[in-house]
Enzyme design. Structure first.
Site, PDB file in Angstrom:
ATOM      1  N   HIS A 180       0.934  -1.337   0.071  1.00  0.00           N
ATOM      2  CA  HIS A 180      -0.098  -0.073   0.028  1.00  0.00           C
ATOM      3  C   HIS A 180       1.013   1.369   0.037  1.00  0.00           C
ATOM      4  O   HIS A 180       0.390   2.127  -0.412  1.00  0.00           O
ATOM      5  CB  HIS A 180      -1.142   0.093   1.136  1.00  0.00           C
ATOM      6  CG  HIS A 180      -2.006  -1.004   0.660  1.00  0.00           C
ATOM      7  ND1 HIS A 180      -1.997  -2.478   0.981  1.00  0.00           N
ATOM      8  CD2 HIS A 180      -3.218  -0.941   0.242  1.00  0.00           C
ATOM      9  CE1 HIS A 180      -2.962  -3.000   0.563  1.00  0.00           C
ATOM     10  NE2 HIS A 180      -3.837  -2.209  -0.166  1.00  0.00           N
ATOM     11  N   ARG A 287     -10.611   3.223  -1.571  1.00  0.00           N
ATOM     12  CA  ARG A 287     -10.178   2.450  -0.619  1.00  0.00           C
ATOM     13  C   ARG A 287     -10.692   2.856   1.015  1.00  0.00           C
ATOM     14  O   ARG A 287      -9.756   3.640   1.462  1.00  0.00           O
ATOM     15  CB  ARG A 287      -8.508   2.152  -0.431  1.00  0.00           C
ATOM     16  CG  ARG A 287      -8.064   1.506  -1.852  1.00  0.00           C
ATOM     17  CD  ARG A 287      -6.572   1.186  -1.632  1.00  0.00           C
ATOM     18  NE  ARG A 287      -6.120   0.245  -2.495  1.00  0.00           N
ATOM     19  CZ  ARG A 287      -5.689   0.582  -3.743  1.00  0.00           C
ATOM     20  NH1 ARG A 287      -5.492   1.594  -4.142  1.00  0.00           N
ATOM     21  NH2 ARG A 287      -5.319  -0.627  -4.557  1.00  0.00           N
ATOM     22  N   ARG A 323     -15.078   1.169  -1.954  1.00  0.00           N
ATOM     23  CA  ARG A 323     -14.963  -0.289  -1.533  1.00  0.00           C
ATOM     24  C   ARG A 323     -15.045  -0.424  -0.049  1.00  0.00           C
ATOM     25  O   ARG A 323     -14.659   0.423   0.536  1.00  0.00           O
ATOM     26  CB  ARG A 323     -13.547  -0.950  -1.973  1.00  0.00           C
ATOM     27  CG  ARG A 323     -13.436  -2.260  -1.068  1.00  0.00           C
ATOM     28  CD  ARG A 323     -12.060  -2.928  -1.428  1.00  0.00           C
ATOM     29  NE  ARG A 323     -10.771  -2.064  -0.901  1.00  0.00           N
ATOM     30  CZ  ARG A 323      -9.671  -2.304  -1.284  1.00  0.00           C
ATOM     31  NH1 ARG A 323      -9.295  -3.160  -2.287  1.00  0.00           N
ATOM     32  NH2 ARG A 323      -8.733  -1.731  -0.973  1.00  0.00           N
ATOM     33  N   GLU A 421     -11.239 -10.859  -6.866  1.00  0.00           N
ATOM     34  CA  GLU A 421      -9.876 -10.913  -6.620  1.00  0.00           C
ATOM     35  C   GLU A 421      -9.283 -12.138  -6.027  1.00  0.00           C
ATOM     36  O   GLU A 421      -8.112 -12.392  -5.452  1.00  0.00           O
ATOM     37  CB  GLU A 421      -9.405  -9.586  -5.883  1.00  0.00           C
ATOM     38  CG  GLU A 421     -10.163  -9.377  -4.538  1.00  0.00           C
ATOM     39  CD  GLU A 421      -9.720  -8.276  -3.517  1.00  0.00           C
ATOM     40  OE1 GLU A 421      -8.869  -7.596  -3.983  1.00  0.00           O
ATOM     41  OE2 GLU A 421     -10.716  -8.046  -2.772  1.00  0.00           O
ATOM     42  N   ASN A 444      -4.010  -6.971  -8.142  1.00  0.00           N
ATOM     43  CA  ASN A 444      -3.056  -7.100  -7.317  1.00  0.00           C
ATOM     44  C   ASN A 444      -3.123  -8.460  -6.290  1.00  0.00           C
ATOM     45  O   ASN A 444      -2.480  -9.352  -6.270  1.00  0.00           O
ATOM     46  CB  ASN A 444      -3.070  -6.124  -5.999  1.00  0.00           C
ATOM     47  CG  ASN A 444      -2.892  -4.677  -6.786  1.00  0.00           C
ATOM     48  OD1 ASN A 444      -2.620  -4.544  -7.868  1.00  0.00           O
ATOM     49  ND2 ASN A 444      -3.225  -3.620  -5.945  1.00  0.00           N
ATOM     50  N   ASP A 445      -4.552  -8.715  -5.821  1.00  0.00           N
ATOM     51  CA  ASP A 445      -4.700  -9.923  -5.046  1.00  0.00           C
ATOM     52  C   ASP A 445      -4.796 -11.193  -6.036  1.00  0.00           C
ATOM     53  O   ASP A 445      -4.479 -12.218  -5.634  1.00  0.00           O
ATOM     54  CB  ASP A 445      -5.796  -9.692  -4.183  1.00  0.00           C
ATOM     55  CG  ASP A 445      -5.559  -9.021  -2.686  1.00  0.00           C
ATOM     56  OD1 ASP A 445      -4.176  -9.556  -2.158  1.00  0.00           O
ATOM     57  OD2 ASP A 445      -6.008  -8.128  -2.381  1.00  0.00           O
ATOM     58  N   ARG A 455       1.837 -11.170  -1.634  1.00  0.00           N
ATOM     59  CA  ARG A 455       2.269  -9.936  -2.196  1.00  0.00           C
ATOM     60  C   ARG A 455       3.147  -9.077  -1.749  1.00  0.00           C
ATOM     61  O   ARG A 455       3.439  -8.056  -2.291  1.00  0.00           O
ATOM     62  CB  ARG A 455       0.842  -9.176  -2.561  1.00  0.00           C
ATOM     63  CG  ARG A 455       0.186  -8.458  -1.490  1.00  0.00           C
ATOM     64  CD  ARG A 455      -1.120  -8.292  -1.959  1.00  0.00           C
ATOM     65  NE  ARG A 455      -1.189  -6.637  -2.048  1.00  0.00           N
ATOM     66  CZ  ARG A 455      -2.489  -5.887  -2.472  1.00  0.00           C
ATOM     67  NH1 ARG A 455      -3.409  -6.770  -2.500  1.00  0.00           N
ATOM     68  NH2 ARG A 455      -2.382  -4.783  -2.498  1.00  0.00           N
ATOM     69  N   CYS A 492      -9.218  -2.610 -11.329  1.00  0.00           N
ATOM     70  CA  CYS A 492      -8.806  -1.489 -10.318  1.00  0.00           C
ATOM     71  C   CYS A 492      -7.442  -1.865  -9.733  1.00  0.00           C
ATOM     72  O   CYS A 492      -6.851  -0.930  -9.027  1.00  0.00           O
ATOM     73  CB  CYS A 492      -9.876  -1.379  -9.267  1.00  0.00           C
ATOM     74  SG  CYS A 492     -10.036  -2.739  -8.149  1.00  0.00           S
TER      75      CYS A 492
HETATM   76  C1  PEP Z   1      -6.408  -5.659  -5.773  1.00  0.00           C
HETATM   77  O1  PEP Z   1      -6.101  -6.608  -5.064  1.00  0.00           O
HETATM   78  O2  PEP Z   1      -6.176  -5.648  -6.702  1.00  0.00           O
HETATM   79  C2  PEP Z   1      -6.941  -4.376  -5.440  1.00  0.00           C
HETATM   80  C3  PEP Z   1      -7.231  -3.307  -6.163  1.00  0.00           C
HETATM   81  O3  PEP Z   1      -6.975  -3.962  -3.746  1.00  0.00           O
HETATM   82  P1  PEP Z   1      -6.035  -3.891  -2.892  1.00  0.00           P
HETATM   83  O4  PEP Z   1      -4.731  -3.408  -3.501  1.00  0.00           O
HETATM   84  O5  PEP Z   1      -6.266  -2.770  -2.055  1.00  0.00           O
HETATM   85  O6  PEP Z   1      -5.862  -4.983  -2.221  1.00  0.00           O
HETATM   86 MG    MG Z   2      -7.290  -6.321  -2.965  1.00  0.00          MG
END
Ligand code: PEP
Ligand code: MG
Length: 531
Positions: A180, A287, A323, A421, A444-445, A455, A492
């Site tokens: 983050h 977020r 979200r 995700e 990302n997830d 991650r 996203c």
């Molecule tokens: C993701 O997982 O791609 C996402 C946008 O959420 P975060 O990065 O906040 O987990």
């Molecule tokens: Mg995520």
């Protein structure tokens, strides 16, 4: 001159002095210059703190000034001053006395049931750190300067207290591309490097440096020639950014007429303004958990309502997708009293916490329903793996709707979407699409869970392959699942801004990408220049 290599995660180049982030986790229990001398040092630091707070108070008005009144009272409060004096009388340094007294008082406040006193614990931290900085001789002037932040690792809650306008670069010894902190650096267009070569942080404190987050290097004490070369590079970089501004008001449509809407990812209502200024056609991911981090209690309904409403009003009719709280994994808060887990990435997080703690979830949903009245607010649920979770959420929303009706409040039902995700959600996207109003893919997830890669663990970066066939197939399944149900699908996660993926996104029918603030214009350009 010293060149320290690192992995660029947010592009840009800048030249500025380094500030190493110190964490005052501990201050050595040392004997000082004697009770009298240390007492005088502490008194000077307190009186300087009062002057500083008075000055801050004069610069702002309204409710916010009240907080400074509270700080001023605390600086005179005998619990605090006598607490400090107690340690000084035992011949400790003023630094240790202030630090210990701060911990003692925070401990007392934290033990109190009353939320008000719990919240005061942050104020104690704030004023005592100010006194401590005064003791260390850090001038207010020094605190005002821009800097390149270098540290071992930056935690999401720490970043909340930082003034990002002053941070002109971030370099961390650890970190990961999807952490983050990286996301925040991107949002604020701050050049950032992670996994920099090992370096003695105390040796580089205060030194002039160039952060080159295009080529992945931090150059400490550059020689004259390097400085000259970089002055030119920085100028060119800034000019290229200027050039991108022509896309601000343009729609993201390819030459052959396909539209791929470009939205922005934000972490606070304030960022909605920057999103608009950078040409975002909507907010694709707010977020909301950032409202919950770095504090001692969850934000109440009105506080959340104000934040969501501000974003919706700022976006003036453009969609704002909020979200629901995605706490857990690398975003922890202590007031929810969650158990420590062996595997938090796969633990009690996101929608799982919301469904377990109904009052907490209802507070957020009620705030969202109320804010939705003011524009095109949409809501999405993180970490979904089943239809059941959407159904349960809809039941809770119905309860909230009934309550709000009875209370005769302004509210409006929102579109309820889900994040895709997890591989489970991707595989049953056709089913989920019957119960959700839209999809947003959290790559990302999704990549993380599909390839079984934590991650936050940068040692695994060589295994992380965004273009893995498994990921590509899942993306197609998700898009097909959305289209079968006539709902929109966006992306996203960070992959949304990847120009190499653009062809594929247009092919499989992605409707929208939501990218960090620093990537909006570049992404728009990529779409507009695409055949
Ligand atoms: C993701 O997982 O791609 C996402 C946008 O959420 P975060 O990065 O906040 O987990
Ligand atoms: Mg995520």
């Amino acid at each position: 001159m010293k060149k320290i290599k690192g992995t660029p995660v947010s592009s840009g180049i800048y030249m500025e002095k380094i500030k190493v982030l110190e964490r005052d986790n501990e201050i050595e229990a040392k004997k000082g210059l004697g009770a009298e001398a240390e007492g005088e040092r502490a008194a000077r630091a307190f009186s300087l703190a009062k002057e500083q707070v008075e000055k801050l108070k004069a610069e702002i008005s309204g409710d916010e000034a009240l907080i400074f009144d509270a700080h001023l009272e605390m600086l005179d409060d005998p619990t605090i001053t006598e607490g400090v004096q107690g340690y000084i009388d035992q011949d400790y340094t003023a630094e240790y006395a202030v630090f210990q007294a701060k911990n003692d008082i925070k401990e007392i406040f934290n033990q109190m049931e009353d939320e008000y006193f719990k919240a005061r614990s942050n104020d104690v931290e704030d004023i005592m750190m100010r006194v401590l900085n005064n003791l260390k001789g850090k001038s207010a002037e020094e605190e005002k300067n821009n800097f390149i932040l270098v540290t071992d690792e930056l935690y999401p809650s720490e970043t909340l207290e930082m003034d990002f306008r002053k941070i002109k670069g971030i370099a961390t010894l650890r970190g990961s591309k999807t952490s983050h902190t990286t996301i925040l650096a991107n949002n604020f267009k701050i050049p950032a490097l992670i996994s920099i070569d090992s370096v003695d942080l105390s040796e580089i404190e205060g030194k002039l440096a160039i952060i080159d987050a295009i080529n992945g290097v931090l150059i400490v004490e550059p020689d004259e020639e390097t400085k000259k070369i970089y002055e030119e590079k920085i100028k060119n970089y800034e000019e290229a950014n200027e050039e991108l501004k022509k896309y601000i008001d343009k729609k993201a449509v390819t030459k052959s007429g396909k539209e791929l809407k470009v939205y922005a990812n934000i972490g606070s209502e304030i960022e909605a303004k920057t999103a608009l200024e950078n040409g975002a056609e909507g907010v694709g991911l707010f977020r909301s958990e950032f409202l919950f981090l770095g504090r001692n209690n969850a934000p109440d309904e009105d506080e959340q309502y104000r934040a969501y409403k501000a974003a919706v009003i700022m976006m003036a009719g453009k969609p704002v997708i909020v979200r629901t709280m995605d706490i857990g994994a690398d975003k922890q808060v202590n007031y929810l009293n969650l158990k420590e887990e062996d595997n938090p990435q796969m633990g009690l997080r996101a929608i799982r916490i919301s469904l377990k703690d109904k009052p907490l979830f209802k507070t957020q949903l009620r705030a969202l329903l109320r804010a939705s009245y003011y524009g095109d607010l949409r809501v999405m649920l993180p970490m979904i793996i089943s239809v059941e979770e959407i159904k349960k959420t809809r039941e809770i929303i119905n309860e909230c709707l009934d309550e709000l009706k009875k209370e005769q409040r302004h509210f409006k039902m929102f579109k309820l979407g889900i994040m895709i995700e997890t591989p489970a959600a991707a595989i049953i996207a056709d089913e989920l699409g019957k119960h959700a109003d839209f999809f947003s893919i959290g790559t990302n997830d999704l990549v993380s869970y599909t390839l079984a890669i934590d991650r936050t663990n940068n040692d695994l970066s060589s295994y992380r392959d965004d273009y893995h066939t498994a990921v590509m197939r899942l993306l197609k399944m998700i898009a097909d699942g959305a289209h079968q149900n006539d709902i929109e699908v966006g992306i996203c996660g960070a992959m949304g801004a990847d120009p190499k993926m653009l062809d594929y996104y247009l092919d499989i029918g992605i409707d929208e990408v939501s990218v960090s603030l620093g990537k909006i214009l570049e992404t728009k350009r990529n779409v507009i220049e695409h055949e």
